[in-house]
Motif scaffolding. Structure first.
Motif, PDB file in Angstrom:
ATOM      1  N   PHE A  87     -27.974 -27.777   8.752  1.00 49.74           N
ATOM      2  CA  PHE A  87     -29.060 -26.809   8.553  1.00 49.74           C
ATOM      3  C   PHE A  87     -30.290 -27.510   7.967  1.00 49.74           C
ATOM      4  CE2 PHE A  87     -25.969 -22.986   7.850  1.00 49.74           C
ATOM      5  CZ  PHE A  87     -25.697 -22.968   9.204  1.00 49.74           C
ATOM      6  N   LEU A  88     -30.057 -28.389   6.995  1.00 52.06           N
ATOM      7  CA  LEU A  88     -31.155 -29.111   6.359  1.00 52.06           C
ATOM      8  C   LEU A  88     -31.878 -30.003   7.369  1.00 52.06           C
ATOM      9  CD1 LEU A  88     -32.785 -30.070   3.902  1.00 52.06           C
ATOM     10  CD2 LEU A  88     -30.937 -31.702   3.421  1.00 52.06           C
ATOM     11  N   HIS A  89     -31.119 -30.750   8.162  1.00 52.68           N
ATOM     12  CA  HIS A  89     -31.736 -31.620   9.174  1.00 52.68           C
ATOM     13  C   HIS A  89     -32.555 -30.788  10.161  1.00 52.68           C
ATOM     14  CE1 HIS A  89     -30.178 -35.653   8.324  1.00 52.68           C
ATOM     15  NE2 HIS A  89     -29.072 -35.059   7.891  1.00 52.68           N
ATOM     16  N   ASP A  90     -32.026 -29.635  10.557  1.00 50.25           N
ATOM     17  CA  ASP A  90     -32.752 -28.784  11.499  1.00 50.25           C
ATOM     18  C   ASP A  90     -34.063 -28.290  10.885  1.00 50.25           C
ATOM     19  OD1 ASP A  90     -32.705 -27.064  14.066  1.00 50.25           O
ATOM     20  OD2 ASP A  90     -32.967 -25.554  12.485  1.00 50.25           O
ATOM     21  N   GLN A  91     -34.024 -27.896   9.616  1.00 46.64           N
ATOM     22  CA  GLN A  91     -35.246 -27.427   8.961  1.00 46.64           C
ATOM     23  C   GLN A  91     -36.277 -28.549   8.858  1.00 46.64           C
ATOM     24  OE1 GLN A  91     -36.910 -25.315   4.837  1.00 46.64           O
ATOM     25  NE2 GLN A  91     -34.748 -25.774   4.993  1.00 46.64           N
ATOM     26  N   LEU A  92     -35.839 -29.736   8.491  1.00 48.50           N
ATOM     27  CA  LEU A  92     -36.773 -30.858   8.382  1.00 48.50           C
ATOM     28  C   LEU A  92     -37.372 -31.202   9.742  1.00 48.50           C
ATOM     29  CD1 LEU A  92     -34.791 -33.091   5.873  1.00 48.50           C
ATOM     30  CD2 LEU A  92     -36.815 -31.720   5.385  1.00 48.50           C
ATOM     31  N   ASP A  93     -36.575 -31.112  10.786  1.00 46.36           N
ATOM     32  CA  ASP A  93     -37.103 -31.338  12.138  1.00 46.36           C
ATOM     33  C   ASP A  93     -38.200 -30.325  12.463  1.00 46.36           C
ATOM     34  OD1 ASP A  93     -35.502 -33.503  12.649  1.00 46.36           O
ATOM     35  OD2 ASP A  93     -33.948 -32.357  13.694  1.00 46.36           O
ATOM     36  N   ARG A  94     -37.972 -29.075  12.118  1.00 46.81           N
ATOM     37  CA  ARG A  94     -38.960 -28.033  12.422  1.00 46.81           C
ATOM     38  C   ARG A  94     -40.264 -28.263  11.665  1.00 46.81           C
ATOM     39  NH1 ARG A  94     -34.785 -24.555  11.047  1.00 46.81           N
ATOM     40  NH2 ARG A  94     -36.117 -23.504   9.513  1.00 46.81           N
ATOM     41  N   HIS A  95     -40.153 -28.891  10.474  1.00 45.94           N
ATOM     42  CA  HIS A  95     -41.350 -29.179   9.674  1.00 45.94           C
ATOM     43  C   HIS A  95     -41.890 -30.584   9.935  1.00 45.94           C
ATOM     44  CE1 HIS A  95     -41.481 -25.523   7.233  1.00 45.94           C
ATOM     45  NE2 HIS A  95     -40.167 -25.588   7.121  1.00 45.94           N
ATOM     46  N   HIS A  96     -41.344 -31.241  10.965  1.00 43.76           N
ATOM     47  CA  HIS A  96     -41.825 -32.576  11.375  1.00 43.76           C
ATOM     48  C   HIS A  96     -41.542 -33.643  10.318  1.00 43.76           C
ATOM     49  CE1 HIS A  96     -43.747 -30.335  14.576  1.00 43.76           C
ATOM     50  NE2 HIS A  96     -44.426 -29.631  13.695  1.00 43.76           N
ATOM     51  N   TYR A  97     -40.385 -33.516   9.662  1.00 43.13           N
ATOM     52  CA  TYR A  97     -39.928 -34.541   8.734  1.00 43.13           C
ATOM     53  C   TYR A  97     -38.610 -35.142   9.225  1.00 43.13           C
ATOM     54  CZ  TYR A  97     -43.326 -33.176   5.144  1.00 43.13           C
ATOM     55  OH  TYR A  97     -44.490 -32.930   4.441  1.00 43.13           O
ATOM     56  N   GLY A  98     -38.399 -35.113  10.520  1.00 45.64           N
ATOM     57  CA  GLY A  98     -37.120 -35.548  11.065  1.00 45.64           C
ATOM     58  C   GLY A  98     -36.848 -37.025  10.940  1.00 45.64           C
ATOM     59  N   ASP A  99     -37.879 -37.826  10.664  1.00 44.45           N
ATOM     60  CA  ASP A  99     -37.678 -39.269  10.576  1.00 44.45           C
ATOM     61  C   ASP A  99     -37.351 -39.735   9.155  1.00 44.45           C
ATOM     62  OD1 ASP A  99     -40.141 -38.620   9.562  1.00 44.45           O
ATOM     63  OD2 ASP A  99     -41.192 -40.355  10.421  1.00 44.45           O
ATOM     64  N   LEU A 100     -37.201 -38.808   8.219  1.00 46.38           N
ATOM     65  CA  LEU A 100     -36.863 -39.180   6.846  1.00 46.38           C
ATOM     66  C   LEU A 100     -35.425 -39.675   6.759  1.00 46.38           C
ATOM     67  CD1 LEU A 100     -38.344 -36.259   4.706  1.00 46.38           C
ATOM     68  CD2 LEU A 100     -39.356 -38.497   5.127  1.00 46.38           C
TER      69      LEU A 100
END
Length: 519
Positions: free
Chosen positions: A312-325
């Motif tokens: 869920f956390l990874h999906d949220q970060l992807d939606r906010h364009h932080y997927g490369d963290l």
């Protein structure tokens, strides 16, 4: 009340007879001795309220006597009387926990004021607090009769928690306070009932000052803005209330600069809803749509419904364009897991964002409900707070935070919901498919006293999933808990005075979120 007892230790005590008589005329009982060895024996054999201790004595000097006294009675206030103001001496004395020091020559008024301050400061402080609260009583009562915003409620709750923490000795004032707290929670439940659906309706719009941040906005509003050059460590302590956070905060201030904000938990204030919302950034109804099958509807095992927080956390970060963290996620349930985690806490700083779920406080709350021993240890709110603080003070979690305080990182610490002592039962009628929680239920055609609960007949208005055509939800207000008519009195007694969550109270919904920056 018996006279306060002073032990005065000085090798020239005979020259201080006039000082002793002055104190005795002020209703103090004074025991004197001329050497440290006798002083330690007196302390071991009798009870004193304060010790006046000469620093320069033949044989056992003042510091040696101080150390021996503290071994026997570590809590006993000691005032060091000295001819010297050398910095090294004061550092050693303070290191041995003196309560104050006086420089010779001393006069009787100095001695009296010092003793009065040490012996009466608790009583005087409580009297001042009681007076302060009684002056605030009408102000709070008037506020409860006025329309309040979510920010007003947060400010009011903070004020009530302040008095709850400080107003401990005056039983009369505390009873008035507790009655007013109940009244405030009653009005808070009505406030939530009137406004919550509007808050949910407005979550798709730009940020609105007329509603508080909610669970599903915690990461976007409080965590992501902290991401930058330094790593961020995000702690979620399950079932931590604001009053408990205040006691934790005291232990963290030496290590961190702390800024505390607030958000409101989603309803129901229960882990499967509120914590999943934090990690997914979604309302429960959105979560079910986006991840069909990921959220089991069987709630017999609450933790089984929080097995997907990391994706869920990874999906949220992807939606906010932080997927490369670089992301790390830990969920810590047992003490062994926590201790192993603490030993490697510096590894958290190797990632851009580390998310850590801590389950112990929730386990403690549930254990108190099931254990007569814990109920005996924590019979009321004050004792429950103290028990939680004691755990934290000696915990792997505090060790981990101290370790992080020595690194270049930012810590964001919050909770998913609070808990409330459930003291009043409310009879509820539902079918066999009705959910089992005590502070909230969902099912078909649920019925209970509408004064005791918030009824949700259209779950979508509250951002909640529907499990059938006629699904509705009820959320307990104030300190009510739901009991079925079958064996009503048995279950009423079984669950009375247990710590529960899921409903609409200030303790469950108004939650701290703290940003900690190493000093």
């Amino acid at each position: 009340m018996s006279a306060p007892r002073i032990l005065w230790v000085d090798d020239e005590i005979d020259l201080l007879r006039s000082h002793v008589m002055f104190l005795e005329n002020k209703d103090y009982e004074v025991q004197t001795t001329s050497n440290g060895a006798d002083a330690v024996d007196y302390v071991r054999e009798d009870l004193f309220d304060v010790v006046l201790l000469d620093e320069q004595m033949p044989g056992m000097d003042g510091l040696e006597t101080l150390e021996a006294i503290k071994e026997v009675r570590p809590e006993l206030p000691v005032v060091l009387v000295t001819k010297s103001e050398e910095e090294d001496l004061m550092e050693r004395a303070l290191g041995n926990q003196i309560s104050d020091y006086l420089t010779k020559p001393v006069n009787p008024s100095q001695i009296l004021l010092t003793c009065k301050r040490l012996l009466e400061r608790t009583q005087l402080r409580q009297e001042t607090l009681s007076q302060d609260y009684l002056e605030s009583f009408n102000e709070i009562s008037q506020a409860l009769r006025e329309p309040l915003t979510h920010a007003d409620w947060t400010a009011l709750y903070r004020k009530l928690v302040h008095y709850d923490l400080e107003l401990t000795e005056d039983e009369g004032a505390r009873q008035i306070f507790q009655d007013q707290f109940k009244e405030a929670n009653r009005e808070f439940g009505n406030f939530i009932e009137s406004n919550y659906a509007d808050w949910i309706d407005a979550t798709d719009a730009p940020p609105d000052p007329n509603r508080p941040p909610l669970s599903h906005e915690v990461i976007s509003e409080f965590v992501l803005p902290e991401l930058g050059d330094d790593p961020v460590v995000f702690f979620v302590i399950d079932c931590l209330r604001y009053d408990q956070w205040r006691t934790f905060e005291e232990l963290l201030h030496p290590h961190f600069s702390i800024e505390t904000d607030f958000y409101y938990s989603l309803l129901p204030t229960a882990t499967p809803y509120s914590r999943n919302a934090i990690f997914s950034g979604l309302l429960p109804v959105e979560l079910v749509d986006r991840f069909p099958g990921a959220w089991e509807t069987d709630e017999e095992d609450e933790h089984s419904r929080n097995q997907h927080e990391e994706p869920f956390l990874h999906d949220q970060l992807d939606r906010h364009h932080y997927g490369d963290l670089s992301i790390r996620y830990d969920k810590l349930i047992t003490g062994k897991e926590g201790q192993e985690f603490a030993q490697q806490a510096t590894n958290l700083t190797q990632h851009d964002l580390s998310a850590v779920v801590v389950n112990f406080v929730d386990i403690l709350a549930h254990s108190r409900s099931d254990s007569d021993v814990l109920k005996e240890l924590a019979p009321d709110e004050e004792a429950y707070r103290a028990l939680t603080r004691t755990w934290f003070e000696h915990s792997w979690l505090l060790d981990s935070l101290r370790t992080l305080a020595d690194t270049d990182c930012t810590v964001v610490l919050t909770t998913d919901h609070g808990a409330i002592r459930s003291l009043r039962s409310s009879k509820v009628i539902g079918d066999r498919e009705t959910s089992t929680a005590l502070r909230y239920k969902y099912g078909r055609n649920l019925k209970c006293d509408e004064e005791d609960a918030i009824f949700v007949r259209n779950p979508k208005e509250f951002g909640l999933p529907r499990y059938g055509m006629n699904t509705n939800y009820i959320f307990a207000k104030e300190d009510f808990y739901f009991v079925y008519p079958t064996n009503f009195h048995h279950y009423e007694n079984l669950y009375r005075d247990t710590l529960q969550h899921g409903g609409a109270s200030m303790q469950e919904m108004i939650l701290p979120i703290a940003t900690l920056t190493p000093r």
